[in-house]
Design a protein around this motif. Sequence first.
Motif, PDB file in Angstrom:
ATOM      1  N   ASP A 402       1.001  -1.127  -0.094  1.00  0.00           N
ATOM      2  CA  ASP A 402      -0.083  -0.179  -0.153  1.00  0.00           C
ATOM      3  C   ASP A 402       0.898   1.236   0.282  1.00  0.00           C
ATOM      4  O   ASP A 402       1.467   1.544   0.991  1.00  0.00           O
ATOM      5  N   SER A 404      -0.086   4.384  -0.450  1.00  0.00           N
ATOM      6  CA  SER A 404      -1.142   5.643   0.069  1.00  0.00           C
ATOM      7  C   SER A 404      -0.629   5.856   1.373  1.00  0.00           C
ATOM      8  O   SER A 404      -0.438   5.295   2.240  1.00  0.00           O
ATOM      9  N   ARG A 449      -5.992   7.579   1.365  1.00  0.00           N
ATOM     10  CA  ARG A 449      -6.531   6.323   1.689  1.00  0.00           C
ATOM     11  C   ARG A 449      -7.924   6.120   2.111  1.00  0.00           C
ATOM     12  O   ARG A 449      -8.516   5.202   1.641  1.00  0.00           O
ATOM     13  N   THR A 453     -10.708   4.414   0.083  1.00  0.00           N
ATOM     14  CA  THR A 453     -11.840   3.458   0.615  1.00  0.00           C
ATOM     15  C   THR A 453     -13.049   3.732   0.705  1.00  0.00           C
ATOM     16  O   THR A 453     -13.721   3.038   0.416  1.00  0.00           O
ATOM     17  N   SER A 484      -7.608  10.180  -5.466  1.00  0.00           N
ATOM     18  CA  SER A 484      -6.581   9.316  -4.686  1.00  0.00           C
ATOM     19  C   SER A 484      -5.645   8.993  -5.645  1.00  0.00           C
ATOM     20  O   SER A 484      -4.281   8.656  -5.256  1.00  0.00           O
ATOM     21  N   ASP A 491       0.112   4.141  -7.237  1.00  0.00           N
ATOM     22  CA  ASP A 491      -0.657   3.064  -6.288  1.00  0.00           C
ATOM     23  C   ASP A 491      -1.380   2.250  -7.176  1.00  0.00           C
ATOM     24  O   ASP A 491      -2.629   2.860  -7.589  1.00  0.00           O
TER      25      ASP A 491
END
Length: 680
Positions: A402, A404, A449, A453, A484, A491
């Motif tokens: 991950d 982020s 993040r 999400t 994002s 990412d």
Amino acid sequence: MTTGDGVASVRISLLGAFLVKNERHDHIQLTGKRGPALLAYLARCAGMAAPRERLADLLWSDSDEDHARNSLRQTISILRRDLLKAGVDVIQSRQDLIGLKASAVEVDVEDFEAGLAARSPEDLGTALALYRGPFLDGLHLGSDPFEHWAAGERGRLLDRALESTERLARLVDGEAGLVLAERLLTMEPTREASYRLKMELLAASGQRDKAICTFETCRSMLKTEFGVQIGPEMRALWQSLVSPANGASHPVSQTSANVVRAGQRLGRPSISVADFVNLTAERRDGYFAKGLVQDITTALSEVADYVVVSNVGAVEKPAPGDDAQRPEQLSARYVLGGSIQRSGRDLRVNVHLADAAGGHNVWAQRFDGRSENALEFQDRIAQSIVLAVTLELQLTLWKVRDKSPPGPPEVRRLVNESLVNYFAMTRDSLPRAIELAERALAIAPDNARAKRTLSITKTVALAWGALPSHPDHVERALALAEASVRAVPDDEIARVILSFALETAGRIDEAIVECRHAISLNPSYPSARGDIAELYALRGQVSEALHEASEAIRLGTPDVIDFWRHNSMVVALFADGNDRRALEAARRVVRTKPDFVRGALYWAAAAAATGNNEEASRAVHHCLSQLPHLNLGNVCPGFVPRYVKDMHHSRFLEMLERAGLPRGDTTVLTTDSGRSMAAH
């Protein structure tokens, strides 16, 4: 049995000795070795087709191009003749491609690999029964490219059979598990993990002496065959069996019992919880550190699918024959440790999770609290660690890091809790996941993040019917995903989430671009492969879709979202007109995730397309029992993404109507050519 176009079908068995049978299950005799080799290779190609040049190089690598091409023509001619004698015509040519009629060919490897996703021991056992032996056992051509390809498939399929047989052994009772452990040792006599499994099962059934004998057999084998010592997990298990503290009335130590219990669950990476270092001079902080280790160990043991090894400060005796002369700590794949610091009444706990095998940190986090609220602080840390470790190990399993920024501690906790609810994927858990992600974003409005999400929880909630289908939800999910990606362009997780938001908005071509970008960043990411498979299928690129779906299933594991990868295969098979296989795959998806209505709709359509009218009706009732508002007017587009090509889209709706989905209101749809059409 024949296919819908009247073509007689064949079944090709590649596991064990090569076999090809007609629809009456009669064995078809083929001339020579290259005909079977050609059939085997085509059966495993994406779309069951390959260029002539590749086939010539594969099977006649020691010949020049002209001779290889001529040999290929002769082999195809002889192969067609042999098959036609048995009433079978499944070989087809398209320009420079040679292929098989996929709708008329069954392959045991496909059924084997698809069945390994089964959750029940019965279904998993059925899949493993297909593994009759090594891939193409005994078929050798002497052509290096073919031998390398076959060897790669042989090793990969053996690994899957071994892993799944071990999983099944931990799901059944002790006696049946021991039978499977013996089968594992027959399949691969030098696999240490199989000896360890046998030891665990013997120990759990009270057969301590036999477990110790199994250890000695394994130790001797490794020394003789490879000149190496027994591994640390095996040594730890042996130590638990021979420890004087066990005695006659306690044949298995608590650590060993934990290993056996944890082994009953799917997947079992091991984690040791080390003592936390007290960096203060106060004794009470030492007690706090010990209590924290106990809380973390308890919390991990209650909810995680891994073996939790505590008391790592304890030592073990050297195993007989080992070269090591000094005690060693109990070993595990991952080690969770940390430290305690104090400044006045403020406490700081630093926690890190390390990959003991790879020698690198997987995850780290800092927690701040007050000493007067020590128990509450311990509880909060333990819960946060469980959430973080569960998610980080899932990413590690997928070979994803991950990228982020995680944000402040409370944002991390809320995001992690949101993701845990997201992975549960129910109509109850998804609104909760959205709520938690909204709270995280309210605390940190710029956190990538949290945006990512909230985007995925919204789009999946739409796909699940947990959110009403409304443009505002789609637009917000898309805006969050785009933000994002702008924040962290490399990412791959964000790219896949943006791709899914674009698919939800009906922008298939743009979604494919984002998925391709994610795969370029991380070719091993199974979610990216599964998502692009569905996108290719929706666009009508069936060969590419089938290939990517197979890759997604191969790269993935029987985890919480494996059903979605298999659903991508269903979407592709239905577009390909391979309704029988689409039905089989859709049944597996619904068995795995009954409340995934998207999958159940394809179950209904495929059942109707194959003439299983009663099953099709049952599938539609299953869908309507969960989402009563569904009808032909709002199901696609709306709830299910639309196939780009009119013929695929119309056939999907036609089959749903045949299955009994209500007509609903007339809706105007736009075709891929820009015309409008009425759909009922």
